[in-house]
Design an enzyme around this catalytic site. Structure first.
Site, PDB file in Angstrom:
ATOM      1  N   VAL A  95      36.497  38.145  38.361  1.00  0.00           N
ATOM      2  CA  VAL A  95      37.302  39.140  37.638  1.00  0.00           C
ATOM      3  C   VAL A  95      38.230  38.422  36.661  1.00  0.00           C
ATOM      4  CG1 VAL A  95      38.918  41.054  37.839  1.00  0.00           C
ATOM      5  CG2 VAL A  95      37.182  40.694  39.622  1.00  0.00           C
ATOM      6  N   LYS A  96      38.056  38.755  35.380  1.00  0.00           N
ATOM      7  CA  LYS A  96      38.846  38.093  34.332  1.00  0.00           C
ATOM      8  C   LYS A  96      40.063  38.963  34.025  1.00  0.00           C
ATOM      9  CE  LYS A  96      37.676  35.648  30.059  1.00  0.00           C
ATOM     10  NZ  LYS A  96      36.715  35.648  28.956  1.00  0.00           N
ATOM     11  N   VAL A  97      41.241  38.359  34.179  1.00  0.00           N
ATOM     12  CA  VAL A  97      42.503  39.105  34.114  1.00  0.00           C
ATOM     13  C   VAL A  97      43.408  38.457  33.064  1.00  0.00           C
ATOM     14  CG1 VAL A  97      44.513  39.824  35.472  1.00  0.00           C
ATOM     15  CG2 VAL A  97      42.288  39.584  36.595  1.00  0.00           C
TER      16      VAL A  97
END
Ligand code: E4P
Length: 216
Positions: free
Chosen positions: A86-88
């Site tokens: 998950v890219k945050v």
């Protein structure tokens, strides 16, 4: 050093994967839009398609910028496939969400990082990867590769386990610079990867070897 490809283009992902040197993929909303991938169902399906090509981590970026929204989107992305990271974004609620995901065993990539201080926060929150954008720093007359060196030094001194994923790579020399600086991962478009193959003496040497072999 791991090689990721920074694209949502299926043909380019396949080409890099066929070289046998690919360890993963990063995408972002701009790269998805560039391939014309629109609508939630299509976007999610595209991530799964990418996971089915590459044997490695695939970063899928959240769109939400508030904690609850990031968590909801991130959990849905993580459920898509075990390879999803998950890219945050590096914002206050992003850091809180990275801590939440870390505690739940969900892998994260903290994106849009431009300073050592931001990289320290990402590591403290337990991010799997931190993504400093070196090309965008070069664009504004900063030394992108120097930032990689700084973060690698800080992480080494303090034993942080977050991997330094050098992003926004524009050319092959960026890859060499990041390798020298000790980046754990480089994520690049296909061209800079293929650029590493090139040397005129290789071409001249091969031409001569083949000519000599074919002499009667
Ligand atoms: C990082 O993961 C981003 O997708 C990317 O490297 C951004 O690169 P750009 O500055 O070339 O858009």
């Amino acid at each position: 050093m791991k090689f990721f490809i920074d694209t949502a283009n299926i043909d380019q992902i396949k080409e890099a994967n066929d070289l046998g040197i690919l360890d993963g993929v990063t995408t972002n909303p701009s790269l998805m839009a560039k391939e014309g991938i629109k609508g939630q169902d299509n976007i999610l399906k595209h991530y799964v398609d990418i996971c089915n090509i590459v044997d490695g981590d695939v970063s899928a970026e959240v769109i939400a910028t508030d904690f609850d929204g990031i968590v909801k989107e991130g959990e849905a992305l993580a459920e898509l496939h075990p390879q999803i990271v998950v890219k945050v974004p590096m914002i206050k609620d992003g850091i809180k969400a990275i801590r939440y995901f870390t505690d739940k065993g969900i892998k994260t990539n903290c994106t849009l990082v431009f300073s050592p201080g931001q990289a320290i926060l990402a590591a403290k929150a337990g991010a799997t990867y931190v993504s400093p954008f070196i090309g965008r720093l070069d664009d504004i007359s900063n030394e992108g590769v120097e930032l990689i060196q700084q973060i690698v030094n800080i992480y080494t001194i303090h034993g942080f386990e977050t991997e330094v994923l050098a992003a926004s790579i524009r050319h092959s020399m960026h890859i060499i610079g990041c390798a020298e600086a000790g980046a754990d991962v480089v994520t690049c478009p296909l061209d800079p990867i293929l650029g590493l193959l090139k040397h005129p003496l290789t071409d001249i040497g091969l031409e001569k070897f083949l000519a000599d072999h074919n002499k009667k």
